[in-house]
Scaffold this active site. Structure first.
Site, PDB file in Angstrom:
ATOM      1  N   VAL A  65       2.996   0.939   2.965  1.00  0.00           N
ATOM      2  CA  VAL A  65       2.783  -0.255   3.909  1.00  0.00           C
ATOM      3  C   VAL A  65       3.529  -1.331   3.413  1.00  0.00           C
ATOM      4  O   VAL A  65       3.248  -1.613   2.124  1.00  0.00           O
ATOM      5  CB  VAL A  65       1.284  -0.197   4.152  1.00  0.00           C
ATOM      6  CG1 VAL A  65       1.069  -1.325   5.169  1.00  0.00           C
ATOM      7  CG2 VAL A  65       0.677   0.897   4.700  1.00  0.00           C
ATOM      8  N   ASP A 114      -8.338  11.969  10.168  1.00  0.00           N
ATOM      9  CA  ASP A 114      -7.925  11.442   8.489  1.00  0.00           C
ATOM     10  C   ASP A 114      -9.113  10.303   8.086  1.00  0.00           C
ATOM     11  O   ASP A 114      -8.662   9.357   7.671  1.00  0.00           O
ATOM     12  CB  ASP A 114      -6.738  11.254   8.264  1.00  0.00           C
ATOM     13  CG  ASP A 114      -6.559  10.993   6.679  1.00  0.00           C
ATOM     14  OD1 ASP A 114      -7.503  11.583   5.997  1.00  0.00           O
ATOM     15  OD2 ASP A 114      -5.501  10.478   6.276  1.00  0.00           O
ATOM     16  N   LYS A 135       3.938   0.228   8.494  1.00  0.00           N
ATOM     17  CA  LYS A 135       3.783   1.496   7.730  1.00  0.00           C
ATOM     18  C   LYS A 135       4.986   2.519   8.136  1.00  0.00           C
ATOM     19  O   LYS A 135       5.328   2.618   9.067  1.00  0.00           O
ATOM     20  CB  LYS A 135       2.599   2.000   8.329  1.00  0.00           C
ATOM     21  CG  LYS A 135       2.363   3.484   7.358  1.00  0.00           C
ATOM     22  CD  LYS A 135       0.713   3.667   7.532  1.00  0.00           C
ATOM     23  CE  LYS A 135       0.559   4.946   6.439  1.00  0.00           C
ATOM     24  NZ  LYS A 135      -0.849   5.381   6.445  1.00  0.00           N
ATOM     25  N   GLY A 157       0.316   5.784   0.172  1.00  0.00           N
ATOM     26  CA  GLY A 157      -0.507   6.748   0.077  1.00  0.00           C
ATOM     27  C   GLY A 157       0.256   8.110   0.429  1.00  0.00           C
ATOM     28  O   GLY A 157       1.567   8.163   0.619  1.00  0.00           O
ATOM     29  N   GLY A 163       1.020  -1.191   0.148  1.00  0.00           N
ATOM     30  CA  GLY A 163       0.116  -0.053  -0.134  1.00  0.00           C
ATOM     31  C   GLY A 163       0.878   1.266  -0.091  1.00  0.00           C
ATOM     32  O   GLY A 163       2.043   1.222   0.698  1.00  0.00           O
ATOM     33  N   MET A 168       0.652   9.617   3.302  1.00  0.00           N
ATOM     34  CA  MET A 168       1.198   9.727   4.690  1.00  0.00           C
ATOM     35  C   MET A 168       2.548   8.534   4.520  1.00  0.00           C
ATOM     36  O   MET A 168       3.254   8.487   5.664  1.00  0.00           O
ATOM     37  CB  MET A 168       0.291   9.366   5.696  1.00  0.00           C
ATOM     38  CG  MET A 168      -0.528  10.566   6.053  1.00  0.00           C
ATOM     39  SD  MET A 168      -1.323  10.461   7.666  1.00  0.00           S
ATOM     40  CE  MET A 168      -2.204   8.976   7.708  1.00  0.00           C
ATOM     41  N   GLY A 169       2.576   7.805   3.656  1.00  0.00           N
ATOM     42  CA  GLY A 169       3.696   6.600   3.627  1.00  0.00           C
ATOM     43  C   GLY A 169       3.247   5.425   2.923  1.00  0.00           C
ATOM     44  O   GLY A 169       2.387   5.438   2.054  1.00  0.00           O
TER      45      GLY A 169
END
Length: 497
Positions: free
Chosen positions: A33, A149, A49, A28, A26, A30-31
């Site tokens: 995964v 969020d 993450k 996004g 994953g 913010m970072g």
């Protein structure tokens, strides 16, 4: 807090000397995964993450440590929040945290959805948020947590034998950590614009009502498949204008086929109010409305119409009347614990399958329970329930709970907090209905013990010796049986708990 020789998410060295990263799963704003294996737990799969920002100065490291500790503590007391059990900094200063790996689907992939799924998942999301907003008690100080969020991509849905689908919220506390060092600009904003409250876009002080606004956007999208606004661009300025000044689109215009109850439509629109004081003031108010919408005037099912059950809270009876024996459990005389969500709370229940005649015989039994805990070599709890009356032999219901299992910790935390649990009796004969419910109270001393053991279990390092601890507890099982019988036989009068 762990430090790590791991310098890059694509490297080959172990992170924190225990986690072997396998693949990116994953990515996004913010970072990233990664799927990883915890070699200290026999290769158990975990998700790790890495946050997008490096943390090199001591002040920001302290902030990250605080938010990671709070989010980890929160995840241990709510089944609707993803379990976080480790965190640290890579050699390059990138913060990371380790969470349970869940094989499920993002809520984003389930949108839009039918109303029954909407009510089931929305209630669970609300229960997770309510737990966070009420706060974590650390050193006798309450620390409320605001997510900042809430969006479909931060909610994962996994199969569950009781609820059908279990919703879990990701990334608690992380948005606050990132926002604490960011300036709210078109380039520096760290949120998800379609779900941000007006006050969040202003960079103001946030409280739980900001999450309620974001939840309103999510509920709107769960039902319609669309967002309440459609700005001309996806830039910050366009989203700022619609959140601050434009009313949301009407659900009936976007999805006229839904035929929503007016109460539900009004609830969602109230959550989307521009001013915090015009929204529901807490998640409890939302749960009350959802419960009222779903309350049915129908009478109880015939199999649960008896005087003892009628004295129980109707939310409990209604929830239990809809339970079915899990497809993954054998049709035989067994017992196992479950954490069950009612319309506005969570309760613990023991599920028993017995012949109908034995259920009848046990319906007027005294309920008595005891708990034994051992910390080493592995934290393990023995939970014994006794059904006792003079006309029939004692019925023993032992359960062994691995106290490093996240779901078991959530279950025992609820058990300690609610001071009681229910016994749900299912018939061995078809159609295997739940035909009786009994309640068993927990002695205050035992309740305090449970709270102590929960805290102790969370502080112990992970081990892989659960089997050895279970063997030790089995050796003590006969002793506790004898003690429980002596206690009951010594009483001059046996009364129902």
């Amino acid at each position: 807090m762990n430090t790590s020789p791991f310098a890059s998410p694509t490297g080959q060295e172990l992170l924190a000397n225990r986690y072997q990263l396998k693949q990116l799963i994953g990515k996004g704003g913010m970072g990233e995964v990664f799927l990883a294996e915890d070699i200290l737990l026999g290769g158990t799969q975990v998700a790790i993450k890495f946050l997008s920002q490096s943390v090199l100065d001591s002040s920001r490291q302290k902030n990250f440590t605080r938010e990671a500790l709070l989010s980890a503590a929160l995840s241990k007391i709510s089944i609707h929040i993803v379990w976080v059990y480790d965190y640290g900094l890579s050699e390059s200063g990138k913060p990371f945290y380790v969470m349970e790996y869940l094989s499920g689907k993002s809520l984003k992939k389930l949108i839009p959805m039918p109303s029954d799924k909407f009510f089931n998942l929305t209630r669970q999301i609300c229960l997770g948020l309510q737990c966070a907003h009420q706060g974590i008690n650390i050193d006798n100080k309450i620390h409320p947590l605001i997510h900042r969020d809430i969006k479909p991509a931060n909610i994962i849905v996994i199969p569950d034998p009781i609820l059908g689908e279990l919703a879990k919220i990701l990334d608690f506390g992380i948005a606050k950590f990132i926002n604490s060092s960011s300036v709210i600009t078109t380039k520096g904003f760290h949120g998800t614009l379609p779900y941000c409250s007006p006050e969040q876009l202003e960079g103001g002080e946030l409280d739980s009502r900001s999450d309620i606004y974001s939840l309103g956007v999510v509920m709107f999208e769960m039902l319609t498949g669309k967002k309440p606004w459609q700005p001309e661009t996806d830039y910050f300025g366009a989203w700022y204008r619609v959140h601050q000044f434009e009313p949301p689109r009407a659900i009936a215009d976007l999805a006229p086929h839904l035929k929503l109850p007016q109460q539900l439509n009004d609830l969602i629109m109230t959550c989307l109010a521009k001013k915090p004081e015009q929204r529901p003031q807490n998640i409890g108010e939302i749960l009350q409305v959802l419960n009222k919408i779903q309350q049915s005037p129908q009478s109880l099912p015939a199999n649960l119409q008896n005087p003892a059950i009628s004295k129980l809270p109707q939310t409990i009876v209604k929830t239990f009347s809809q339970l079915v024996w899990p497809a993954n459990k054998p049709i035989q005389e067994i017992v196992f614990p479950q954490l069950i969500n009612t319309s506005n709370s969570s309760v613990v229940s023991l599920w028993l399958m017995l012949p109908q005649i034995e259920i009848t015989n046990r319906s007027h039994s005294t309920r008595y329970n005891q708990f034994i805990f051992i910390a080493k070599p592995h934290p393990m709890l023995l939970w014994v329930t006794l059904l006792y009356n003079r006309e029939h032999s004692p019925k023993w219901l032992p359960c062994y709970l691995d106290m490093q299992n996240p779901q078991n910790l959530s279950l025992v935390s609820t058990l300690a907090a609610t001071e009681y649990y229910f016994l749900n009796f299912f018939t061995l004969e078809e159609p295997h209905n739940c035909v009786n419910i009994l309640r068993s109270n927990i002695n205050p001393v035992q309740q305090q013990n449970l709270q102590t053991w929960i805290k102790q279990s969370r502080q112990l390092p992970p081990t892989s010796q659960a089997v050895e601890s279970k063997k030790l507890l089995k050796q003590q099982y006969k002793d506790i049986q004898s003690q429980m019988l002596q206690h009951l036989n010594s009483q001059n009068q046996i009364s129902m708990l």
